[in-house]
Design a protein around this motif. Structure first.
Motif, PDB file in Angstrom:
ATOM      1  N   LEU A 113      -7.500   4.051   4.055  1.00  0.00           N
ATOM      2  CA  LEU A 113      -8.424   5.410   4.155  1.00  0.00           C
ATOM      3  C   LEU A 113      -8.220   5.978   4.686  1.00  0.00           C
ATOM      4  CD1 LEU A 113     -11.946   3.107   5.680  1.00  0.00           C
ATOM      5  CD2 LEU A 113     -10.931   3.401   2.923  1.00  0.00           C
ATOM      6  N   PHE A 114      -6.981   5.970   5.383  1.00  0.00           N
ATOM      7  CA  PHE A 114      -6.147   6.845   5.615  1.00  0.00           C
ATOM      8  C   PHE A 114      -4.932   6.493   6.339  1.00  0.00           C
ATOM      9  CE2 PHE A 114      -8.576   5.202   8.994  1.00  0.00           C
ATOM     10  CZ  PHE A 114      -8.207   4.531  10.368  1.00  0.00           C
TER      11      PHE A 114
ATOM     12  N   GLY B 215      -6.477   1.317   8.920  1.00  0.00           N
ATOM     13  CA  GLY B 215      -6.517   2.537   7.913  1.00  0.00           C
ATOM     14  C   GLY B 215      -7.355   1.604   6.709  1.00  0.00           C
TER      15      GLY B 215
ATOM     16  N   ARG C  66     -10.251  -0.834   5.095  1.00  0.00           N
ATOM     17  CA  ARG C  66     -11.556  -0.271   5.675  1.00  0.00           C
ATOM     18  C   ARG C  66     -12.522  -1.410   6.345  1.00  0.00           C
ATOM     19  NH1 ARG C  66     -14.803  -3.700   1.820  1.00  0.00           N
ATOM     20  NH2 ARG C  66     -13.974  -4.859   0.272  1.00  0.00           N
TER      21      ARG C  66
ATOM     22  N   ASP D 260      -8.032  -2.825  -2.017  1.00  0.00           N
ATOM     23  CA  ASP D 260      -8.695  -1.314  -1.272  1.00  0.00           C
ATOM     24  C   ASP D 260      -7.466  -0.612  -1.338  1.00  0.00           C
ATOM     25  OD1 ASP D 260     -11.374  -2.392  -2.536  1.00  0.00           O
ATOM     26  OD2 ASP D 260     -11.298  -3.633  -1.171  1.00  0.00           O
TER      27      ASP D 260
ATOM     28  N   ARG E 200     -17.989  -3.450   3.088  1.00  0.00           N
ATOM     29  CA  ARG E 200     -19.340  -3.067   2.257  1.00  0.00           C
ATOM     30  C   ARG E 200     -20.409  -3.753   1.960  1.00  0.00           C
ATOM     31  NH1 ARG E 200     -14.188  -1.357  -1.400  1.00  0.00           N
ATOM     32  NH2 ARG E 200     -13.584   0.399  -0.041  1.00  0.00           N
TER      33      ARG E 200
ATOM     34  N   LEU F 246     -10.925   3.386  12.401  1.00  0.00           N
ATOM     35  CA  LEU F 246     -12.274   2.960  11.955  1.00  0.00           C
ATOM     36  C   LEU F 246     -11.852   1.499  12.185  1.00  0.00           C
ATOM     37  CD1 LEU F 246     -14.217   2.882   9.815  1.00  0.00           C
ATOM     38  CD2 LEU F 246     -12.941   2.199   8.368  1.00  0.00           C
TER      39      LEU F 246
ATOM     40  N   LYS G 268       0.528  -0.720   0.019  1.00  0.00           N
ATOM     41  CA  LYS G 268      -0.050   0.398   0.118  1.00  0.00           C
ATOM     42  C   LYS G 268       0.516   1.011  -0.343  1.00  0.00           C
ATOM     43  CE  LYS G 268      -3.449  -2.841   0.332  1.00  0.00           C
ATOM     44  NZ  LYS G 268      -4.549  -3.184  -0.932  1.00  0.00           N
TER      45      LYS G 268
ATOM     46  N   ASN H 264     -13.380  -1.855  12.553  1.00  0.00           N
ATOM     47  CA  ASN H 264     -13.853  -2.538  11.584  1.00  0.00           C
ATOM     48  C   ASN H 264     -13.090  -4.260  12.072  1.00  0.00           C
ATOM     49  OD1 ASN H 264     -11.552  -3.601   9.567  1.00  0.00           O
ATOM     50  ND2 ASN H 264     -11.199  -1.398  10.077  1.00  0.00           N
TER      51      ASN H 264
END
Length: 359
Positions: free
Chosen positions: A160-161, A130, A132, A157, A135, A168, A115, A170
């Motif tokens: 996200l940050f 980070g 995700r 993917d 979904r 986050l 990443k 998850n």
């Protein structure tokens, strides 16, 4: 902070399964809650200073057969309490020198797609990497994925940050964490957890979805609750899901008594060294603000400002509370066989009642 928003003095005593006379006001409270909210079944266990205060089942494992819940033998999905089990396994593998808190995830799983930023084991365990979240229908996957197979769902993917710069919550973080533990130990993740956590803590009624599906348990001693969802306070059978791929983040099944054992072990510091527990129970900060989360454990305060560690969980066919209060030496384990029954405020009130009555 609210419980969601914002864990044996005599070890053998809990394994002896002493007789418990349900505390009358708690008994009435939970009876009323199950009846008024349409909860199919619930198991509750409350311990203080190694003494069993209240332990009872309410409602039914199965609404068709009217098979009653038993806190010792009814197996529920424990949802995100699974993260606490994985947190203990992480502590053990760090103590064994096979994993480092702040090492790169890629040190253990170099095949994972690179990443923009590197991320660490600590960041995965604290939801600051980070990665995700779910979904669409991913929350209710019903595919026979292994842990390694499951990364196909999200591995392409982007983050996200920047790791460490956001938070986050998850379960995909814990898919990766489970994979790292698996690769570092050279053992299937679930075998490592059983050998290093479940067996030492005598959590003999804690299982993976795969073990439940293959009926790898003694059906004369335990039984698996049916799973429900609530529609206007009317329980309906939940859809079928396969949580094996995310066993370390939300897949384990267990009894209320086994989860209470884990809580007593945490109070007694039975499994890990003190400094390891300190790592697990230190809330992480992002941009100077507390996340109210450690490593696999919520680290927060209840409505009265009492410190606790533990976890709330919600899964298809399950809602769970697990709280350990180190200062008061209280352990609370509550398992329910239906999804998000919208009773966290009621459960918070029950917790407050435990302390207000000075039990």
């Amino acid at each position: 902070m609210g419980v969601w928003y914002d864990f044996l003095k005599n070890f053998f005593a809990i394994n002896a399964k002493p007789e418990s006379k349900p505390t009358s006001h708690l008994d009435s409270f939970f009876q009323h809650l199950v009846q008024e909210k349409g909860i199919p079944g619930m198991a509750v266990s409350v311990w203080k200073e190694g003494v069993l205060l209240h332990e009872k089942g309410y409602g039914y494992e199965n609404l068709d057969s009217k098979r009653p819940v038993d806190p010792n033998s009814t197996i529920f999905r424990i949802a995100s309490i699974s993260k606490c089990i994985t947190g203990l396994a992480l502590g053990k593998i760090v103590e064994e020198g096979l994993v480092e808190w702040d090492a790169s995830f890629y040190d253990y799983v170099p095949s994972y797609p690179k990443k923009e930023y590197d991320f660490t084991i600590r960041q995965l365990a604290s939801h600051t990497a980070g990665i995700r979240g779910y979904r669409g229908k991913e929350f209710a996957l019903n595919e026979p994925y292994s842990i390694r197979d499951a990364i196909e769902v999200f591995k392409s993917d982007p983050l996200l940050f920047e790791p460490g710069k956001g938070y986050l919550y998850n379960s995909f973080d814990f898919v990766l964490l489970s994979l790292a533990i698996q690769e570092a130990s050279g053992m299937a993740f679930e075998y490592y957890v059983k050998e290093k956590v479940l067996v030492p803590l005598q959590m003999g009624n804690t299982y993976t979805p795969e073990e439940i599906a293959s009926q790898s348990f003694d059906r004369t001693l335990v039984s698996v609750a049916d799973f429900y969802t609530l529609r206007r306070k009317h329980p309906k059978k939940a859809i079928s899901v396969n949580n094996q791929y995310k066993v370390g983040g939300g897949g384990y099944l267990s009894t209320c008594v086994d989860i209470a054992k884990m809580g007593q072990a945490i109070l007694n510091r039975d499994l890990l060294r003190e400094e390891t527990y300190e790592q697990l129970f230190t809330t992480q900060t992002v941009k100077g603000e507390s996340t109210y989360y450690g490593l696999g454990f919520q680290v927060s305060q209840d409505l009265a400002g009492r410190n606790f560690v533990g976890h709330v969980g919600n899964s298809v066919g399950a809602y769970t509370n697990f709280f350990v209060y180190p200062e008061q030496k209280v352990v609370i384990s509550i398992l329910i066989n239906c999804s998000e029954p919208k009773i966290q405020g009621d459960l918070d009130a029950a917790v407050a009642n435990i302390f207000d009555k000075n039990l």
